[in-house]
Design a protein around this motif. Structure first.
Motif, PDB file in Angstrom:
ATOM      1  N   LEU A  71       0.951  -1.219  -0.182  1.00 21.96           N
ATOM      2  CA  LEU A  71       0.156  -0.037   0.084  1.00 21.96           C
ATOM      3  C   LEU A  71       0.762   1.199  -0.071  1.00 21.96           C
ATOM      4  CD1 LEU A  71      -2.931   1.491   0.091  1.00 21.96           C
ATOM      5  CD2 LEU A  71      -2.695   1.123   2.785  1.00 21.96           C
ATOM      6  N   ASN A  72       0.756   2.027  -0.989  1.00 25.80           N
ATOM      7  CA  ASN A  72       1.541   3.247  -1.249  1.00 25.80           C
ATOM      8  C   ASN A  72       3.058   2.924  -0.980  1.00 25.80           C
ATOM      9  OD1 ASN A  72      -0.748   4.803  -1.517  1.00 25.80           O
ATOM     10  ND2 ASN A  72      -1.108   4.924   0.898  1.00 25.80           N
ATOM     11  N   GLY A  73       3.291   1.759  -1.527  1.00 24.54           N
ATOM     12  CA  GLY A  73       5.080   1.731  -1.572  1.00 24.54           C
ATOM     13  C   GLY A  73       5.296   0.826  -0.432  1.00 24.54           C
ATOM     14  N   HIS A  74       4.658   0.620   0.405  1.00 25.42           N
ATOM     15  CA  HIS A  74       4.991  -0.233   1.967  1.00 25.42           C
ATOM     16  C   HIS A  74       4.139  -1.408   1.824  1.00 25.42           C
ATOM     17  CE1 HIS A  74       6.764   3.555   3.161  1.00 25.42           C
ATOM     18  NE2 HIS A  74       5.842   4.170   2.779  1.00 25.42           N
ATOM     19  N   ASN A  75       5.079  -2.421   2.621  1.00 29.84           N
ATOM     20  CA  ASN A  75       4.603  -3.884   2.748  1.00 29.84           C
ATOM     21  C   ASN A  75       3.225  -3.539   3.833  1.00 29.84           C
ATOM     22  OD1 ASN A  75       6.518  -4.488   1.265  1.00 29.84           O
ATOM     23  ND2 ASN A  75       7.416  -5.741   2.575  1.00 29.84           N
ATOM     24  N   MET A  76       2.293  -4.527   3.298  1.00 29.98           N
ATOM     25  CA  MET A  76       1.166  -4.472   4.242  1.00 29.98           C
ATOM     26  C   MET A  76       1.328  -5.682   5.167  1.00 29.98           C
ATOM     27  SD  MET A  76      -2.043  -2.645   3.149  1.00 29.98           S
ATOM     28  CE  MET A  76      -2.883  -2.966   4.509  1.00 29.98           C
ATOM     29  N   ASN A  77       1.512  -6.894   4.663  1.00 32.77           N
ATOM     30  CA  ASN A  77       1.653  -8.129   5.582  1.00 32.77           C
ATOM     31  C   ASN A  77       2.812  -8.938   5.513  1.00 32.77           C
ATOM     32  OD1 ASN A  77       1.497  -8.903   2.772  1.00 32.77           O
ATOM     33  ND2 ASN A  77      -0.108 -10.445   3.051  1.00 32.77           N
ATOM     34  N   GLU A  78       4.045  -8.267   5.211  1.00 31.67           N
ATOM     35  CA  GLU A  78       5.142  -8.871   5.206  1.00 31.67           C
ATOM     36  C   GLU A  78       6.310  -7.797   5.958  1.00 31.67           C
ATOM     37  OE1 GLU A  78       6.096 -12.046   4.521  1.00 31.67           O
ATOM     38  OE2 GLU A  78       3.911 -12.587   3.503  1.00 31.67           O
ATOM     39  N   ASP A  79       7.390  -8.636   6.184  1.00 32.87           N
ATOM     40  CA  ASP A  79       8.476  -7.871   6.806  1.00 32.87           C
ATOM     41  C   ASP A  79       9.355  -7.422   5.475  1.00 32.87           C
ATOM     42  OD1 ASP A  79      10.893  -7.084   8.025  1.00 32.87           O
ATOM     43  OD2 ASP A  79      11.161  -8.676   9.160  1.00 32.87           O
ATOM     44  N   PRO A  80       9.428  -5.958   5.437  1.00 31.53           N
ATOM     45  CA  PRO A  80      10.468  -5.616   4.327  1.00 31.53           C
ATOM     46  C   PRO A  80      11.701  -6.188   4.359  1.00 31.53           C
ATOM     47  CG  PRO A  80       9.416  -3.774   5.600  1.00 31.53           C
ATOM     48  CD  PRO A  80       9.020  -4.984   6.397  1.00 31.53           C
ATOM     49  N   GLN A  81      12.191  -6.673   5.325  1.00 28.12           N
ATOM     50  CA  GLN A  81      13.580  -7.366   5.495  1.00 28.12           C
ATOM     51  C   GLN A  81      13.491  -8.594   4.476  1.00 28.12           C
ATOM     52  OE1 GLN A  81      15.110  -7.585   9.127  1.00 28.12           O
ATOM     53  NE2 GLN A  81      15.991  -5.631   9.259  1.00 28.12           N
ATOM     54  N   TYR A  82      12.297  -9.117   4.532  1.00 27.16           N
ATOM     55  CA  TYR A  82      12.303 -10.410   4.032  1.00 27.16           C
ATOM     56  C   TYR A  82      12.051 -10.238   2.431  1.00 27.16           C
ATOM     57  CZ  TYR A  82      10.620 -15.060   2.200  1.00 27.16           C
ATOM     58  OH  TYR A  82      10.342 -16.104   1.708  1.00 27.16           O
ATOM     59  N   THR A  83      10.942  -9.288   2.199  1.00 28.53           N
ATOM     60  CA  THR A  83      10.489  -8.964   0.772  1.00 28.53           C
ATOM     61  C   THR A  83      11.693  -8.373  -0.045  1.00 28.53           C
ATOM     62  OG1 THR A  83       9.391  -7.023   1.301  1.00 28.53           O
ATOM     63  CG2 THR A  83       8.154  -9.218   1.165  1.00 28.53           C
ATOM     64  N   ASP A  84      12.506  -7.489   0.619  1.00 29.69           N
ATOM     65  CA  ASP A  84      13.520  -6.816  -0.125  1.00 29.69           C
ATOM     66  C   ASP A  84      14.581  -7.771  -0.912  1.00 29.69           C
ATOM     67  OD1 ASP A  84      12.628  -4.531   0.839  1.00 29.69           O
ATOM     68  OD2 ASP A  84      14.008  -3.964   2.248  1.00 29.69           O
ATOM     69  N   GLN A  85      14.402  -8.952  -0.471  1.00 29.14           N
ATOM     70  CA  GLN A  85      15.487  -9.880  -1.054  1.00 29.14           C
ATOM     71  C   GLN A  85      14.948 -10.547  -2.233  1.00 29.14           C
ATOM     72  OE1 GLN A  85      15.689 -13.866   1.153  1.00 29.14           O
ATOM     73  NE2 GLN A  85      15.479 -12.340   3.191  1.00 29.14           N
ATOM     74  N   PHE A  86      13.526  -9.934  -2.785  1.00 36.40           N
ATOM     75  CA  PHE A  86      12.955 -10.285  -4.033  1.00 36.40           C
ATOM     76  C   PHE A  86      12.721  -9.121  -4.895  1.00 36.40           C
ATOM     77  CE2 PHE A  86      11.384 -13.279  -0.811  1.00 36.40           C
ATOM     78  CZ  PHE A  86      11.443 -14.444  -1.517  1.00 36.40           C
ATOM     79  N   GLN A  87      13.085  -9.552  -6.243  1.00 38.02           N
ATOM     80  CA  GLN A  87      12.686  -8.227  -7.487  1.00 38.02           C
ATOM     81  C   GLN A  87      11.504  -8.611  -7.597  1.00 38.02           C
ATOM     82  OE1 GLN A  87      15.511  -8.246 -10.457  1.00 38.02           O
ATOM     83  NE2 GLN A  87      14.316  -6.856 -11.836  1.00 38.02           N
ATOM     84  N   ILE A  88      10.753  -7.470  -7.805  1.00 34.89           N
ATOM     85  CA  ILE A  88       9.317  -7.480  -8.240  1.00 34.89           C
ATOM     86  C   ILE A  88       9.229  -7.597  -9.538  1.00 34.89           C
ATOM     87  CG2 ILE A  88       7.025  -6.241  -8.349  1.00 34.89           C
ATOM     88  CD1 ILE A  88       7.566  -4.830  -5.641  1.00 34.89           C
ATOM     89  N   ILE A  89       8.411  -8.740 -10.244  1.00 33.90           N
ATOM     90  CA  ILE A  89       8.352  -8.894 -11.425  1.00 33.90           C
ATOM     91  C   ILE A  89       6.996  -8.644 -11.960  1.00 33.90           C
ATOM     92  CG2 ILE A  89      10.255 -10.796 -11.706  1.00 33.90           C
ATOM     93  CD1 ILE A  89       8.368 -12.687 -11.725  1.00 33.90           C
ATOM     94  N   LEU A  90       5.941  -8.645 -11.161  1.00 39.09           N
ATOM     95  CA  LEU A  90       4.606  -8.472 -11.490  1.00 39.09           C
ATOM     96  C   LEU A  90       3.846  -7.702 -10.427  1.00 39.09           C
ATOM     97  CD1 LEU A  90       2.134  -9.528 -13.246  1.00 39.09           C
ATOM     98  CD2 LEU A  90       2.068 -11.529 -12.093  1.00 39.09           C
ATOM     99  N   SER A  91       2.906  -6.724 -10.874  1.00 38.90           N
ATOM    100  CA  SER A  91       2.380  -6.143  -9.835  1.00 38.90           C
ATOM    101  C   SER A  91       0.904  -5.942 -10.388  1.00 38.90           C
ATOM    102  CB  SER A  91       2.915  -4.855  -9.571  1.00 38.90           C
ATOM    103  OG  SER A  91       1.947  -3.933  -8.828  1.00 38.90           O
ATOM    104  N   THR A  92      -0.318  -5.728  -9.671  1.00 40.31           N
ATOM    105  CA  THR A  92      -1.801  -5.457  -9.995  1.00 40.31           C
ATOM    106  C   THR A  92      -1.662  -4.243 -10.510  1.00 40.31           C
ATOM    107  OG1 THR A  92      -2.344  -4.861  -7.852  1.00 40.31           O
ATOM    108  CG2 THR A  92      -2.836  -7.223  -8.717  1.00 40.31           C
ATOM    109  N   GLU A  93      -0.829  -3.268 -10.383  1.00 40.29           N
ATOM    110  CA  GLU A  93      -0.943  -1.814 -10.708  1.00 40.29           C
ATOM    111  C   GLU A  93       0.206  -1.901 -11.941  1.00 40.29           C
ATOM    112  OE1 GLU A  93      -3.179   0.343  -9.679  1.00 40.29           O
ATOM    113  OE2 GLU A  93      -3.708  -1.640  -8.439  1.00 40.29           O
ATOM    114  N   GLY A  94       0.800  -2.967 -12.559  1.00 32.18           N
ATOM    115  CA  GLY A  94       1.897  -2.873 -13.385  1.00 32.18           C
ATOM    116  C   GLY A  94       1.291  -3.323 -14.764  1.00 32.18           C
ATOM    117  N   GLY A  95      -0.009  -3.487 -14.816  1.00 31.99           N
ATOM    118  CA  GLY A  95      -0.382  -3.939 -16.041  1.00 31.99           C
ATOM    119  C   GLY A  95      -0.662  -5.534 -16.443  1.00 31.99           C
ATOM    120  N   GLU A  96      -0.642  -5.722 -17.687  1.00 33.72           N
ATOM    121  CA  GLU A  96      -0.960  -7.069 -18.055  1.00 33.72           C
ATOM    122  C   GLU A  96       0.126  -8.047 -17.749  1.00 33.72           C
ATOM    123  OE1 GLU A  96      -3.911  -8.359 -19.446  1.00 33.72           O
ATOM    124  OE2 GLU A  96      -4.677  -6.615 -18.966  1.00 33.72           O
TER     125      GLU A  96
END
Length: 141
Positions: A115-140
């Motif tokens: 939400l607004n660039g911040h994790n809602m349900n996960e620890d950022p230290q964990y998710t920062d290990q991942f490169q975002i490849i898909l987002s609902t706001e990122g299109g098809e």
């Protein structure tokens, strides 16, 4: 404390998501969720009114975690994220994003809500290990 009705609604929705992933697959279910839970201009005003119900939102996220834990099939991050996306948009009109990320070493994939660039349900230290490849706001996909 969660109500029995809330638990049942979330459980049934989780079952539908699980079934959808099995029957139509991730790509179609992802597109269906993006289309089914859009935000309209009226939702922007509702978001401003929801800042005081942060406790209720956190309670919903904890309930989703619990429902996924007691679900007899393996309900992982993807299930939790679809369910959270659905309810946070439908009930609270929040512009949450469902994101999917990958990491190379060791290989892994993960889904979470932002939400607004911040994790809602996960620890950022964990998710920062991942490169975002898909987002609902990122299109098809």
């Amino acid at each position: 404390m969660m109500s029995k009705l809330e638990f049942v609604k979330l459980y049934v929705s989780l079952f539908k998501i699980d079934l959808g992933l099995q029957v139509v697959g991730f790509e179609k279910l992802f597109k269906r969720h993006v289309k089914r839970y859009p935000l309209v201009s009226a939702d922007v005003q509702k978001v401003k009114e929801t800042h005081h119900i942060e406790e209720e939102i956190n309670k919903l996220l904890m309930t989703i975690d619990y429902v996924c834990t007691v679900y007899p099939r393996s309900a992982q991050c993807m299930h939790r994220s679809f369910l959270g996306y659905q309810y946070l948009r439908k009930k609270f009109h929040l512009p949450v994003e469902l994101v999917v990320g990958v990491r190379k070493m060791p290989f892994g994939a993960h889904a979470w809500l932002m939400l607004n660039g911040h994790n809602m349900n996960e620890d950022p230290q964990y998710t920062d290990q991942f490169q975002i490849i898909l987002s609902t706001e990122g299109g098809e996909i």
